[in-house]
Design a protein around this motif. Structure first.
Motif, mmCIF file in Angstrom:
data_model
loop_
_atom_site.group_PDB
_atom_site.id
_atom_site.type_symbol
_atom_site.label_atom_id
_atom_site.label_comp_id
_atom_site.label_asym_id
_atom_site.label_seq_id
_atom_site.Cartn_x
_atom_site.Cartn_y
_atom_site.Cartn_z
ATOM 1 N N ALA A 175 0.731 -1.108 0.072
ATOM 2 C CA ALA A 175 -0.008 0.107 0.145
ATOM 3 C C ALA A 175 0.787 1.262 -0.034
ATOM 4 C CB ALA A 175 -0.993 -0.114 1.168
ATOM 5 N N LEU A 176 1.983 1.236 0.665
ATOM 6 C CA LEU A 176 2.915 2.286 0.612
ATOM 7 C C LEU A 176 3.814 2.408 -0.435
ATOM 8 C CD1 LEU A 176 4.118 2.211 4.411
ATOM 9 C CD2 LEU A 176 2.465 3.948 3.484
ATOM 10 N N GLY A 177 3.792 1.268 -1.187
ATOM 11 C CA GLY A 177 4.775 1.184 -2.565
ATOM 12 C C GLY A 177 6.412 1.019 -1.943
ATOM 13 N N LEU A 178 6.657 0.687 -0.904
ATOM 14 C CA LEU A 178 7.908 0.263 -0.267
ATOM 15 C C LEU A 178 8.244 -1.335 -0.241
ATOM 16 C CD1 LEU A 178 7.914 2.852 2.600
ATOM 17 C CD2 LEU A 178 8.808 3.113 0.273
ATOM 18 N N ASP A 179 7.450 -2.015 -1.264
ATOM 19 C CA ASP A 179 7.659 -3.557 -1.204
ATOM 20 C C ASP A 179 8.771 -3.684 -2.223
ATOM 21 O OD1 ASP A 179 5.468 -2.527 -2.857
ATOM 22 O OD2 ASP A 179 5.563 -4.554 -3.844
ATOM 23 N N LYS A 180 9.515 -4.742 -2.122
ATOM 24 C CA LYS A 180 10.722 -5.223 -3.156
ATOM 25 C C LYS A 180 10.631 -7.046 -3.085
ATOM 26 C CE LYS A 180 15.349 -4.860 -4.383
ATOM 27 N NZ LYS A 180 16.707 -4.178 -4.184
ATOM 28 N N ASP A 181 10.709 -7.164 -3.996
ATOM 29 C CA ASP A 181 10.612 -8.940 -4.274
ATOM 30 C C ASP A 181 12.143 -9.340 -4.025
ATOM 31 O OD1 ASP A 181 10.467 -11.583 -4.449
ATOM 32 O OD2 ASP A 181 9.364 -11.425 -6.342
ATOM 33 N N PHE A 182 12.317 -9.963 -2.559
ATOM 34 C CA PHE A 182 13.539 -10.552 -2.281
ATOM 35 C C PHE A 182 13.599 -12.066 -2.634
ATOM 36 C CE2 PHE A 182 14.068 -6.545 -0.264
ATOM 37 C CZ PHE A 182 15.259 -6.399 -0.193
ATOM 38 N N SER A 183 12.827 -12.392 -3.353
ATOM 39 C CA SER A 183 12.702 -13.917 -3.815
ATOM 40 C C SER A 183 14.148 -14.527 -4.089
ATOM 41 C CB SER A 183 11.657 -14.176 -4.715
ATOM 42 O OG SER A 183 10.358 -13.962 -4.162
ATOM 43 N N LYS A 184 14.871 -13.947 -4.988
ATOM 44 C CA LYS A 184 16.048 -14.444 -5.336
ATOM 45 C C LYS A 184 17.049 -14.737 -4.133
ATOM 46 C CE LYS A 184 16.185 -12.425 -9.806
ATOM 47 N NZ LYS A 184 16.902 -11.575 -10.609
ATOM 48 N N SER A 185 16.839 -13.921 -2.958
ATOM 49 C CA SER A 185 17.535 -14.519 -1.771
ATOM 50 C C SER A 185 16.823 -15.210 -0.818
ATOM 51 C CB SER A 185 17.796 -13.043 -1.029
ATOM 52 O OG SER A 185 18.552 -12.331 -1.886
ATOM 53 N N SER A 186 15.614 -15.910 -1.485
ATOM 54 C CA SER A 186 14.724 -16.870 -0.479
ATOM 55 C C SER A 186 14.152 -16.068 0.826
ATOM 56 C CB SER A 186 15.520 -18.031 -0.099
ATOM 57 O OG SER A 186 15.841 -18.838 -1.003
ATOM 58 N N MET A 187 13.880 -14.594 0.369
ATOM 59 C CA MET A 187 13.308 -13.796 1.649
ATOM 60 C C MET A 187 12.043 -13.331 1.367
ATOM 61 S SD MET A 187 16.760 -11.861 2.683
ATOM 62 C CE MET A 187 15.780 -10.828 3.780
ATOM 63 N N GLY A 188 11.271 -13.704 -0.003
ATOM 64 C CA GLY A 188 10.059 -13.297 -0.355
ATOM 65 C C GLY A 188 9.974 -11.684 -0.452
ATOM 66 N N VAL A 189 8.562 -10.984 -0.334
ATOM 67 C CA VAL A 189 8.406 -9.888 -0.536
ATOM 68 C C VAL A 189 8.938 -9.011 1.033
ATOM 69 C CG1 VAL A 189 6.578 -7.921 -0.847
ATOM 70 C CG2 VAL A 189 6.903 -10.121 -2.010
ATOM 71 N N ARG A 190 9.533 -8.144 0.848
ATOM 72 C CA ARG A 190 10.000 -7.569 1.943
ATOM 73 C C ARG A 190 9.930 -6.020 1.734
ATOM 74 N NH1 ARG A 190 13.012 -10.420 6.121
ATOM 75 N NH2 ARG A 190 12.663 -12.501 5.396
ATOM 76 N N TYR A 191 10.271 -5.024 2.731
ATOM 77 C CA TYR A 191 10.095 -3.523 2.670
ATOM 78 C C TYR A 191 11.593 -3.157 2.164
ATOM 79 C CZ TYR A 191 6.228 -2.570 5.388
ATOM 80 O OH TYR A 191 4.830 -2.193 5.673
ATOM 81 N N VAL A 192 11.890 -1.946 1.301
ATOM 82 C CA VAL A 192 13.010 -1.233 1.080
ATOM 83 C C VAL A 192 13.341 -0.730 2.442
ATOM 84 C CG1 VAL A 192 12.517 -1.290 -1.436
ATOM 85 C CG2 VAL A 192 11.900 0.554 0.119
ATOM 86 N N ARG A 193 14.628 -0.407 2.371
ATOM 87 C CA ARG A 193 14.965 0.323 3.535
ATOM 88 C C ARG A 193 14.476 1.851 3.612
ATOM 89 N NH1 ARG A 193 17.866 -1.441 7.179
ATOM 90 N NH2 ARG A 193 19.059 -2.831 5.760
ATOM 91 N N ALA A 194 13.630 2.267 4.130
ATOM 92 C CA ALA A 194 13.083 3.580 4.178
ATOM 93 C C ALA A 194 12.887 4.249 5.367
ATOM 94 C CB ALA A 194 11.807 3.625 3.211
ATOM 95 N N ALA A 195 12.410 5.506 5.477
ATOM 96 C CA ALA A 195 11.990 6.265 6.539
ATOM 97 C C ALA A 195 11.208 7.393 5.955
ATOM 98 C CB ALA A 195 13.216 6.765 7.535
ATOM 99 N N MET A 196 10.121 7.742 6.882
ATOM 100 C CA MET A 196 9.358 8.900 6.515
ATOM 101 C C MET A 196 8.888 9.590 8.054
ATOM 102 S SD MET A 196 5.720 7.089 5.395
ATOM 103 C CE MET A 196 6.587 5.857 4.327
#
Length: 163
Positions: free
Chosen positions: A108-129
């Motif tokens: 919903a925030l658009g801060l998702d990233k697919d880390f599947s290549k590292s076997s971690m699934g969908v994660r957050y990008v490193r961000a702050a607001m």
């Protein structure tokens, strides 16, 4: 991706605080006062655990003095892992944690990233607001490994510049 002036979306989350674990919504937690929300790819992961989270713990009093009413860490880990991480970091009396296990808020925030290549699934990008009464003021996203734009010192500088 969420931008300055956008309202925080309402997504079901689990809030982990010193009082326990609560089912609530993102807008209920992030919608009042001045809130610093920072996202990490994962609890207990090296950079998150050794650098990112500790920067907010050690600077919590300075952030509060700068007008921040709540500091919240979010990751796509489940609430059991987030609670264990908060306890292991001695952070429960200082910060709140959001467990976004299905990455609904991340998307919903658009801060998702697919880390599947590292076997971690969908994660957050490193961000702050910085969020004021549910409206995003500033958004910072790391464009390379490490922590420069999203650590507590950078957020303190942004708060001081806005004062």
């Amino acid at each position: 991706m969420i931008e300055r002036g956008d309202a925080i979306p309402s997504v079901g989350i689990k809030l982990i605080t010193a009082s326990g674990i609560e089912d609530t919504t993102s807008d209920a937690i992030l919608g009042q006062g001045t809130v610093v929300l920072f996202s990490v790819p994962g609890a207990f992961t090296p950079t998150c655990h050794v650098n990112h989270l500790p920067s907010f713990i050690s600077n919590a009093a300075k952030l509060e003095a700068a007008g921040v009413s709540r500091i919240v860490c979010v990751a796509t880990n489940d609430h059991h892992v987030m609670k264990a991480w908060a306890e292991a970091s001695n952070a429960l009396d200082t910060l709140d944690f959001i467990a976004d296990g299905n990455a609904d808020l991340a998307r919903a925030l658009g801060l998702d990233k697919d880390f599947s290549k590292s076997s971690m699934g969908v994660r957050y990008v490193r961000a702050a607001m910085i969020i004021k009464d549910g409206i995003v003021g500033d958004v910072f996203v790391e464009d390379a490994p490490g922590i420069t734009a999203t650590g507590a010192p950078a957020i303190l500088m942004a708060l001081e510049a806005a004062a």
